[in-house]
Design a protein around this motif. Structure first.
Motif, short mmCIF file in Angstrom:
data_model
loop_
_atom_site.label_atom_id
_atom_site.label_comp_id
_atom_site.label_asym_id
_atom_site.label_seq_id
_atom_site.Cartn_x
_atom_site.Cartn_y
_atom_site.Cartn_z
N MET A 1 0.84 -1.18 0.00
CA MET A 1 0.00 0.00 0.00
C MET A 1 0.88 1.25 0.00
N ALA A 2 0.55 2.21 -0.83
CA ALA A 2 1.30 3.46 -0.91
C ALA A 2 1.09 4.28 0.35
N ASP A 3 2.06 5.13 0.63
CA ASP A 3 1.93 6.03 1.77
C ASP A 3 0.75 6.96 1.54
N PRO A 4 0.03 7.33 2.61
CA PRO A 4 -1.08 8.27 2.46
C PRO A 4 -0.56 9.66 2.08
N VAL A 5 -1.44 10.45 1.48
CA VAL A 5 -1.13 11.83 1.12
C VAL A 5 -1.66 12.71 2.25
N LEU A 6 -0.76 13.51 2.83
CA LEU A 6 -1.11 14.42 3.93
C LEU A 6 -0.91 15.84 3.45
N LEU A 7 -1.97 16.63 3.47
CA LEU A 7 -1.89 18.05 3.15
C LEU A 7 -1.79 18.82 4.45
N ILE A 8 -0.78 19.68 4.55
CA ILE A 8 -0.66 20.55 5.72
C ILE A 8 -0.89 21.99 5.28
N ILE A 9 -1.66 22.70 6.09
CA ILE A 9 -2.02 24.08 5.80
C ILE A 9 -1.72 24.93 7.02
N PRO A 32 5.16 7.98 7.90
CA PRO A 32 5.41 7.96 6.46
C PRO A 32 4.19 8.44 5.66
N ALA A 33 4.44 9.43 4.82
CA ALA A 33 3.37 10.01 4.01
C ALA A 33 3.99 10.85 2.91
N GLU A 34 3.21 11.07 1.88
CA GLU A 34 3.55 12.09 0.89
C GLU A 34 2.97 13.38 1.45
N VAL A 35 3.84 14.31 1.85
CA VAL A 35 3.39 15.54 2.49
C VAL A 35 3.39 16.67 1.47
N ILE A 36 2.27 17.36 1.41
CA ILE A 36 2.09 18.52 0.54
C ILE A 36 1.76 19.72 1.42
N GLU A 37 2.38 20.86 1.13
CA GLU A 37 2.05 22.09 1.87
C GLU A 37 1.14 22.95 1.01
N GLY A 38 -0.04 23.26 1.54
CA GLY A 38 -0.98 24.12 0.82
C GLY A 38 -0.51 25.57 0.84
N LEU A 167 0.30 16.10 20.35
CA LEU A 167 0.28 16.16 18.89
C LEU A 167 0.44 14.77 18.29
N ALA A 168 1.30 13.95 18.87
CA ALA A 168 1.48 12.57 18.39
C ALA A 168 0.18 11.78 18.52
N ASP A 169 -0.53 11.97 19.62
CA ASP A 169 -1.81 11.29 19.81
C ASP A 169 -2.81 11.72 18.74
N LEU A 170 -2.87 13.01 18.46
CA LEU A 170 -3.77 13.51 17.44
C LEU A 170 -3.40 12.94 16.07
N MET A 171 -2.11 12.89 15.77
CA MET A 171 -1.66 12.37 14.47
C MET A 171 -1.91 10.86 14.34
N THR A 172 -1.83 10.13 15.44
CA THR A 172 -2.15 8.70 15.41
C THR A 172 -3.61 8.50 15.02
N GLN A 173 -4.49 9.33 15.58
CA GLN A 173 -5.91 9.24 15.23
C GLN A 173 -6.14 9.64 13.78
N LEU A 174 -5.47 10.70 13.34
CA LEU A 174 -5.63 11.16 11.95
C LEU A 174 -5.14 10.08 10.98
N ARG A 175 -4.00 9.48 11.28
CA ARG A 175 -3.46 8.43 10.40
C ARG A 175 -4.42 7.25 10.31
N ALA A 176 -5.01 6.87 11.44
CA ALA A 176 -5.94 5.74 11.45
C ALA A 176 -7.13 6.03 10.52
N LEU A 177 -7.63 7.24 10.55
CA LEU A 177 -8.74 7.61 9.65
C LEU A 177 -8.29 7.67 8.19
N ALA A 178 -7.08 8.17 7.97
CA ALA A 178 -6.57 8.35 6.61
C ALA A 178 -6.27 7.02 5.92
N THR A 179 -5.95 6.01 6.70
CA THR A 179 -5.50 4.73 6.11
C THR A 179 -6.54 3.62 6.25
N ARG A 180 -7.71 3.94 6.75
CA ARG A 180 -8.74 2.90 6.86
C ARG A 180 -9.20 2.49 5.45
#
Length: 181
Positions: A1-9, A32-38, A167-180
């Motif tokens: 599976m490819a790394d998720p795409v994360l947009l940061i703004i 691990p993610a493809e990070v894009i800055e808006g 912040l790590a806790d928040l990102m763990t939750q975000l990653r779980a939603l992004a990769t489901r």
């Protein structure tokens, strides 16, 4: 599976803004993610200009980044008890694009500010701004980085274990939603 795409703004246009640093720290802790800055350096929304010229290329590019992302991080400063004008302007412009790139998108919001509350009011207002877009805004843990100019080392890394853990806790939750699946 490819790394998720994360947009940061970052809701600040400043190159060394603490909200830009906080969003980049969020990306680091996301894993691990493809990070894009808006990019929010957009023209002011003007309905007459939209009618005459259509959606600006930079606005469409941001909407396309949101649509492509598996998850989004928005870090807002607090200016006069609310989010920045550039962030609100970007949200207004994106709302004018075809479709709704925010629909069901996992979104983590956070704030960094000079004051003791760490942008809590701006973050609360930003959460309200996101309601019409039907994004999946995580309820927490909330990250309100107070006295933000003193919270990063020279490399842009958070120095507080408490903020880093939250912040790590928040990102763990975000990653779980992004990769489901």
């Amino acid at each position: 599976m490819a790394d998720p795409v994360l947009l940061i703004i970052s809701g600040s246009l400043r190159k060394e803004a603490t909200n830009r640093k906080l969003a980049r720290e969020a990306a680091r802790l996301f894993g691990p993610a493809e990070v894009i800055e808006g990019e929010l350096n957009l023209p002011l929304y003007d309905g007459d200009a939209e009618e005459a010229d259509g959606i600006p290329t930079a606005v469409q590019a941001l909407a396309d980044q949101i649509a492509r992302a598996d998850a989004v991080v928005i870090s807002t400063p607090e200016y006069n008890k609310g989010p920045s004008g550039v962030l609100k302007n970007a949200l207004d412009w994106v709302s004018r694009t075809e479709g709704n790139p925010w629909a069901d998108k996992p979104v983590a919001v956070m704030s960094a500010a000079a004051g003791r509350a760490g942008g809590e009011r701006a973050q609360m207002i930003l959460r309200g701004f996101m309601v019409p877009f039907r994004a999946n805004v995580l309820p927490g843990p909330e990250v309100h980085l107070a006295g933000s100019s003193k919270e990063f080392d020279e490399t842009g890394t958070l120095t507080s274990d408490l903020y880093t853990k939250t912040l790590a806790d928040l990102m763990t939750q975000l990653r779980a939603l992004a990769t489901r699946s």
